[in-house]
Write an enzyme that holds these catalytic residues in place. Structure first.
Site, PDB file in Angstrom:
ATOM      1  CG  ASP A 170      -2.013   1.025   1.131  1.00 25.76           C
ATOM      2  OD1 ASP A 170      -2.444   1.318   0.001  1.00 25.76           O
ATOM      3  OD2 ASP A 170      -2.465   1.529   2.175  1.00 25.76           O
ATOM      4  CG  HIS A 174      -4.152  10.918   2.548  1.00 27.50           C
ATOM      5  ND1 HIS A 174      -5.143  10.881   3.495  1.00 27.50           N
ATOM      6  CD2 HIS A 174      -3.270   9.920   2.869  1.00 27.50           C
ATOM      7  CE1 HIS A 174      -4.891   9.900   4.362  1.00 27.50           C
ATOM      8  NE2 HIS A 174      -3.758   9.316   4.001  1.00 27.50           N
ATOM      9  CD  GLU A 216      -5.885   4.786   4.722  1.00 23.00           C
ATOM     10  OE1 GLU A 216      -5.258   4.052   3.921  1.00 23.00           O
ATOM     11  OE2 GLU A 216      -5.326   5.416   5.638  1.00 23.00           O
ATOM     12  CD  GLU A 254      -5.525   2.863   0.012  1.00 24.67           C
ATOM     13  OE1 GLU A 254      -4.697   2.278  -0.724  1.00 24.67           O
ATOM     14  OE2 GLU A 254      -5.387   2.957   1.250  1.00 24.67           O
ATOM     15  CG  ASP A 262      -5.429  -0.047   3.747  1.00 21.92           C
ATOM     16  OD1 ASP A 262      -5.466  -1.243   4.057  1.00 21.92           O
ATOM     17  OD2 ASP A 262      -4.513   0.712   4.079  1.00 21.92           O
ATOM     18  NE  ARG A 308      -7.194   6.639   9.701  1.00 21.98           N
ATOM     19  CZ  ARG A 308      -6.517   6.563   8.579  1.00 21.98           C
ATOM     20  NH1 ARG A 308      -5.245   6.190   8.587  1.00 21.98           N
ATOM     21  NH2 ARG A 308      -7.087   6.844   7.429  1.00 21.98           N
ATOM     22  CD  GLN A 359      -2.334   4.165  10.736  1.00 21.98           C
ATOM     23  OE1 GLN A 359      -3.551   4.209  10.631  1.00 21.98           O
ATOM     24  NE2 GLN A 359      -1.526   4.647   9.825  1.00 21.98           N
ATOM     25  CE  LYS A 369      -3.147   2.193   7.314  1.00 19.52           C
ATOM     26  NZ  LYS A 369      -3.996   3.015   6.423  1.00 19.52           N
ATOM     27  CB  THR A 396      -7.191  -4.810   2.463  1.00 21.86           C
ATOM     28  OG1 THR A 396      -6.239  -4.411   3.447  1.00 21.86           O
ATOM     29  CG2 THR A 396      -7.113  -3.876   1.269  1.00 21.86           C
ATOM     30  CD  GLU A 431      -7.294  13.185   3.920  1.00 24.45           C
ATOM     31  OE1 GLU A 431      -6.957  14.185   3.255  1.00 24.45           O
ATOM     32  OE2 GLU A 431      -7.453  12.060   3.418  1.00 24.45           O
TER      33      GLU A 431
END
Length: 401
Positions: free
Chosen positions: A113, A120, A186, A188, A220, A224, A227, A240, A244, A349
C-alpha cells in the site's frame, strides 16, 4: 447513469462467480451490463484457443499469460457479445448479475500500500504535526509504501469485524487493550499484477502495461488508534492488517486508455528511474472519479487524477531494488484525496481527526460505528463519450469478538 452503460463493451471487467445450482464451481465471469458472461463456457462454444485459461477457478492463469493474450481474449469477448453473428450463441452463457455469487477474483500474492496523494499526506501531517512540516523530507522524492497482509484481502461484501488491539488514549500513562474506537476507511485504487518479473531485475516505467493486468477499487480499513500507538518506528501493522476490501471486478488496463491524463506538476524533479517525462516513459495519471458513501449517504468524491505519484512510478519504485513481481501481486494507491474538503478520502481527514464530526441524516460520525456500511464506487471517461464503471466495493462493520 445505469449499470448497462457503465459496463458496456468498452469495459468488460473480469471476476469470479458461482451459481445456486453449482455453488462449489467457481467460474471466470465477464460483466456485461446487468449480466455476467460465463467466459469459459463461451470460449468452449466458440472454439477459442484460450478456453483452458478461461475455465480456471481463478483469474491467475489468465493474468500470468501476458499482455498479448489479454488483448486477444478481450477482442474475442467483445466480438462474442457485440457482433450480430455471435450474440445469440453468447447469450446462452449469460447469467443475471442478481442471481450469482461473486468471489475474490484472484489469489493475492503480495500486498503493498502506498501513500501517493499529496493532499492526503499534507492533511494527515497537519493533523498530527500542526507545528511541524506537513510532509516528511522524503515524500516528494519517492513513493512511500508499506507491505500489508495478503491473507486478509477480502472481496466486497465480506463483514469487517472491528479489530481489537493496544491503544494509548491521551492522558493515559500506559496502553489499554480493547476494540478500536477510531475505525476508519481509506478510499483507494488497487492495481493487479499479471506478468511476473525475475528476482534481481527491475520494472521500468516503460514496462508498466506489460505487467499490470487491471484495476480495482480498494478500501484499506484502518484502526487509527491502534495505528497511532504501534507505527513508530516501523510503520503500519495491526491497525491495517485486519481487513482490506476489494471489488469483485478487475477492469482491464486497456479499458482505461481514454482516462489517461498527465499527473499534477511536480516541484521536485524525480530521480531518473521515476522520471515519467523522458522518452519511452508514459503518463499514467488516471481520471477516475470516486464516490464514498456511508450508510447510503455520499460523504466524499475524491478525484484520482490529483494523485502525485502514478501507479507506474509505484511499480518502478517497488522493484528498483530487484524485488520480483508475482502473478497476483496487489499494490494500492493510498488514500485518494483532492484539495477540497468534500474530496477527502478518509474520515480522519473529513472530520479533522474527529474534531468536526460529519452530520448525517442518521446521526453524526467522527469514526465508524458498528453496523455502518461503506461503499466505494467510481467511473472513468471511456471512448466516444462512454463511461467505464469500476465495480463497487462494500463492507459493513461488525462488533469486535
Amino acid at each position: 447513469m445505469s449499470d448497462t452503460a457503465l459496463f458496456g463493451p468498452d469495459n468488460l471487467p473480469y471476476g469470479l462467480f458461482t451459481t445456486p445450482d453449482r455453488p462449489g464451481h467457481r467460474r471466470v465471469g465477464v460483466r456485461f451490463g446487468d449480466d455476467v458472461l460465463d467466459a469459459g463456457a463461451a470460449a468452449a462454444e466458440f472454439g477459442s484457443a484460450h478456453t483452458d485459461l478461461l475455465q480456471q477457478p481463478t483469474l491467475n492463469a489468465l493474468m500470468a499469460a501476458g499482455r498479448s493474450t489479454w488483448q486477444d481474449v478481450r477482442a474475442q469477448l467483445r466480438a462474442w457479445l457485440t457482433d450480430d453473428a455471435h450474440r445469440e450463441r453468447a447469450a446462452r452463457h449469460l447469467h443475471p448479475l442478481s442471481g450469482v455469487t461473486l468471489h475474490l477474483p484472484f489469489d493475492v500474492a503480495d500486498y503493498v500500500d502506498f501513500y501517493a496523494s499529496e493532499h492526503h499526506a499534507t492533511n494527515v501531517g497537519r493533523i498530527f504535526r500542526p507545528d511541524g512540516d506537513a510532509l516528511t523530507p522524503n515524500w516528494k522524492h519517492l513513493p512511500i509504501g508499506y507491505h500489508g497482509r495478503a491473507g486478509t484481502v477480502v472481496v466486497s461484501g465480506t463483514p469487517v469485524v472491528r479489530p481489537q488491539g493496544q491503544r494509548k488514549p491521551p492522558g493515559e500513562t500506559a496502553p489499554l487493550f480493547g476494540p478500536s474506537r477510531r475505525l476508519d476507511i481509506e478510499a483507494e485504487v488497487g492495481f493487479v499484477v499479471g506478468t511476473p518479473s525475475p528476482h534481481g531485475s527491475r520494472v521500468g516505467l516503460e514496462d508498466f502495461r506489460e505487467h499490470v493486468f487491471g484495476v480495482t477499487l480498494l478500501n484499506d480499513w484502518s484502526a487509527r488508534d491502534i495505528q497511532a500507538w504501534e507505527y513508530v518506528p516501523l510503520g503500519p501493522f495491526l491497525g491495517k492488517s485486519f481487513a482490506t476490501s476489494v471489488s469483485p471486478w478487475i477492469t482491464p488496463l486497456d479499458a482505461l486508455d481514454a482516462a489517461r491524463v498527465a499527473p499534477p506538476p511536480r516541484d521536485v524533479p524525480p530521480l531518473p528511474y521515476l522520471d515519467d517525462t523522458v522518452d519511452g516513459a508514459e503518463n499514467w495519471g488516471l481520471d477516475l472519479r470516486l464516490t464514498v458513501r456511508l450508510n447510503g449517504h455520499t460523504i466524499s468524491e475524491p478525484p484520482f487524477s490529483a494523485m502525485y505519484w502514478t501507479a507506474a512510478q509505484q511499480l518502478a519504485h517497488m522493484t528498483v531494488n530487484g524485488a520480483s513481481l508475482r502473478t497476483g501481486d496487489l499494490f494500492a494507491s493510498g488514500t485518494v484525496s483532492g484539495d477540497a474538503p468534500e474530496q477527502r478520502g478518509c474520515l480522519l481527514e473529513l472530520t479533522w481527526g474527529g474534531k468536526t464530526p460529519l452530520q448525517l441524516p442518521d446521526g453524526e460520525r467522527a469514526f465508524l460505528e458498528d453496523g455502518d456500511e461503506v461503499t466505494l464506487a467510481a467511473w472513468a471517461p471511456g471512448p466516444d463519450g462512454a463511461r467505464i464503471g469500476l465495480g463497487e466495493v462494500t463492507g459493513r462493520v461488525h462488533p469486535a469478538v
